[in-house]
Design a protein around this motif. Structure first.
Motif, PDB file in Angstrom:
ATOM      1  N   PHE A   1      -4.319   6.649   5.301  1.00 14.53           N
ATOM      2  CA  PHE A   1      -4.693   5.793   3.947  1.00 14.53           C
ATOM      3  C   PHE A   1      -5.289   4.652   4.404  1.00 14.53           C
ATOM      4  O   PHE A   1      -4.194   3.736   4.824  1.00 14.53           O
ATOM      5  CB  PHE A   1      -3.283   5.767   3.053  1.00 14.53           C
TER       6      PHE A   1
ATOM      7  N   SER B   1     -12.359  11.992  -0.377  1.00 10.75           N
ATOM      8  CA  SER B   1     -12.606  11.183  -1.786  1.00 10.75           C
ATOM      9  C   SER B   1     -11.717  11.857  -2.785  1.00 10.75           C
ATOM     10  O   SER B   1     -12.002  12.935  -3.265  1.00 10.75           O
ATOM     11  CB  SER B   1     -13.896  10.939  -2.092  1.00 10.75           C
TER      12      SER B   1
ATOM     13  N   THR C   1       0.971  -1.064   0.166  1.00 16.24           N
ATOM     14  CA  THR C   1      -0.029   0.133   0.085  1.00 16.24           C
ATOM     15  C   THR C   1       0.900   1.206  -0.083  1.00 16.24           C
ATOM     16  O   THR C   1       0.499   1.941  -0.882  1.00 16.24           O
ATOM     17  CB  THR C   1      -0.853  -0.046   1.320  1.00 16.24           C
TER      18      THR C   1
ATOM     19  N   PRO D   1     -10.344  10.350  -6.429  1.00 15.66           N
ATOM     20  CA  PRO D   1     -10.213   9.412  -7.509  1.00 15.66           C
ATOM     21  C   PRO D   1      -8.518   8.858  -7.603  1.00 15.66           C
ATOM     22  O   PRO D   1      -8.366   7.778  -7.892  1.00 15.66           O
ATOM     23  CB  PRO D   1     -10.495   9.716  -8.907  1.00 15.66           C
ATOM     24  N   GLU D   2      -7.583   9.923  -7.573  1.00 16.81           N
ATOM     25  CA  GLU D   2      -6.330   9.886  -7.732  1.00 16.81           C
ATOM     26  C   GLU D   2      -5.644   8.699  -6.529  1.00 16.81           C
ATOM     27  O   GLU D   2      -4.591   8.359  -6.755  1.00 16.81           O
ATOM     28  CB  GLU D   2      -5.302  11.095  -7.956  1.00 16.81           C
ATOM     29  N   THR D   3      -6.287   8.795  -5.534  1.00 14.74           N
ATOM     30  CA  THR D   3      -5.796   7.821  -4.295  1.00 14.74           C
ATOM     31  C   THR D   3      -6.901   7.000  -3.788  1.00 14.74           C
ATOM     32  O   THR D   3      -6.827   6.638  -2.811  1.00 14.74           O
ATOM     33  CB  THR D   3      -5.296   8.805  -3.043  1.00 14.74           C
ATOM     34  N   THR D   4      -7.493   6.521  -4.860  1.00 21.77           N
ATOM     35  CA  THR D   4      -8.393   5.448  -4.555  1.00 21.77           C
ATOM     36  C   THR D   4      -7.814   4.165  -5.299  1.00 21.77           C
ATOM     37  O   THR D   4      -7.682   3.788  -6.554  1.00 21.77           O
ATOM     38  CB  THR D   4      -9.770   5.631  -5.209  1.00 21.77           C
ATOM     39  N   MET D   5      -7.527   3.243  -4.355  1.00 24.01           N
ATOM     40  CA  MET D   5      -6.835   2.023  -4.650  1.00 24.01           C
ATOM     41  C   MET D   5      -8.012   0.700  -4.924  1.00 24.01           C
ATOM     42  O   MET D   5      -8.740   0.645  -4.119  1.00 24.01           O
ATOM     43  CB  MET D   5      -6.001   1.677  -3.548  1.00 24.01           C
ATOM     44  N   HIS D   6      -7.993   0.397  -5.959  1.00 24.61           N
ATOM     45  CA  HIS D   6      -8.841  -0.742  -6.331  1.00 24.61           C
ATOM     46  C   HIS D   6      -7.788  -2.208  -6.235  1.00 24.61           C
ATOM     47  O   HIS D   6      -6.819  -2.318  -6.696  1.00 24.61           O
ATOM     48  CB  HIS D   6      -9.357  -0.859  -7.587  1.00 24.61           C
TER      49      HIS D   6
ATOM     50  N   GLU E   1     -13.831  10.464   5.137  1.00 21.45           N
ATOM     51  CA  GLU E   1     -13.042  10.185   4.008  1.00 21.45           C
ATOM     52  C   GLU E   1     -12.974  11.362   3.121  1.00 21.45           C
ATOM     53  O   GLU E   1     -14.017  12.035   3.180  1.00 21.45           O
ATOM     54  CB  GLU E   1     -13.879   9.120   2.985  1.00 21.45           C
TER      55      GLU E   1
ATOM     56  N   SER F   1      -9.005   1.489   4.018  1.00 23.76           N
ATOM     57  CA  SER F   1     -10.082   1.373   3.443  1.00 23.76           C
ATOM     58  C   SER F   1     -11.138   1.802   3.839  1.00 23.76           C
ATOM     59  O   SER F   1     -11.467   2.046   5.005  1.00 23.76           O
ATOM     60  CB  SER F   1     -10.084  -0.330   3.479  1.00 23.76           C
ATOM     61  N   ARG F   2     -12.137   2.299   2.983  1.00 20.01           N
ATOM     62  CA  ARG F   2     -13.076   2.968   3.280  1.00 20.01           C
ATOM     63  C   ARG F   2     -14.069   2.051   4.183  1.00 20.01           C
ATOM     64  O   ARG F   2     -14.935   2.430   4.777  1.00 20.01           O
ATOM     65  CB  ARG F   2     -14.205   3.839   2.209  1.00 20.01           C
TER      66      ARG F   2
END
Length: 109
Positions: free
Chosen positions: A42, A61, A2, A63-68, A59, A44-45
């Motif tokens: 950082f 939010s 991570t 998109p640039e720091t949303t890890m899938h 949170e 998980s939501r």
């Protein structure tokens, strides 16, 4: 992993790496350390919200720091499958199946 991912997210945008003050792998400790400060974390939501370890956090939010993450179960069709594995796959289908139906190329077998 991570930490490497978040560093890469910054680097890919020509930003310097975040200034890390506290680093821990203990998911229950991190929110308690961060909540009384003005620091960011950082996590998980799924750990945020009432009754969860990250309850005192909110949170931000981006998109640039949303890890899938990708979760997979792999087995050979021709080999013996223990009952515990069969049960695990059944639970995975039951719990994740509806969410996976939205992905056209995905097949859970």
């Amino acid at each position: 992993m991570t930490r490497q991912w978040i560093d890469a997210a910054f680097a890919s945008r020509d930003l310097s790496e975040p200034d890390v003050v506290i680093q821990t792998n203990n998911i229950s400790l991190s929110p308690r350390l961060i909540a009384p400060t003005d620091l960011l974390t950082f996590i998980s939501r799924r750990n945020l919200g009432r009754g969860r370890v990250g309850e005192p956090l909110v949170e931000i939010s981006l998109p640039e720091t949303t890890m899938h993450r990708e979760v997979v179960a792999v087995h050979r069709n021709s080999s013996y499958m223990p009952p515990a594995v069969e049960r695990f796959i059944a639970i995975l289908k039951q719990e994740a199946g509806p969410a996976l139906d939205a992905i056209p190329e995905f097949e859970l077998s």
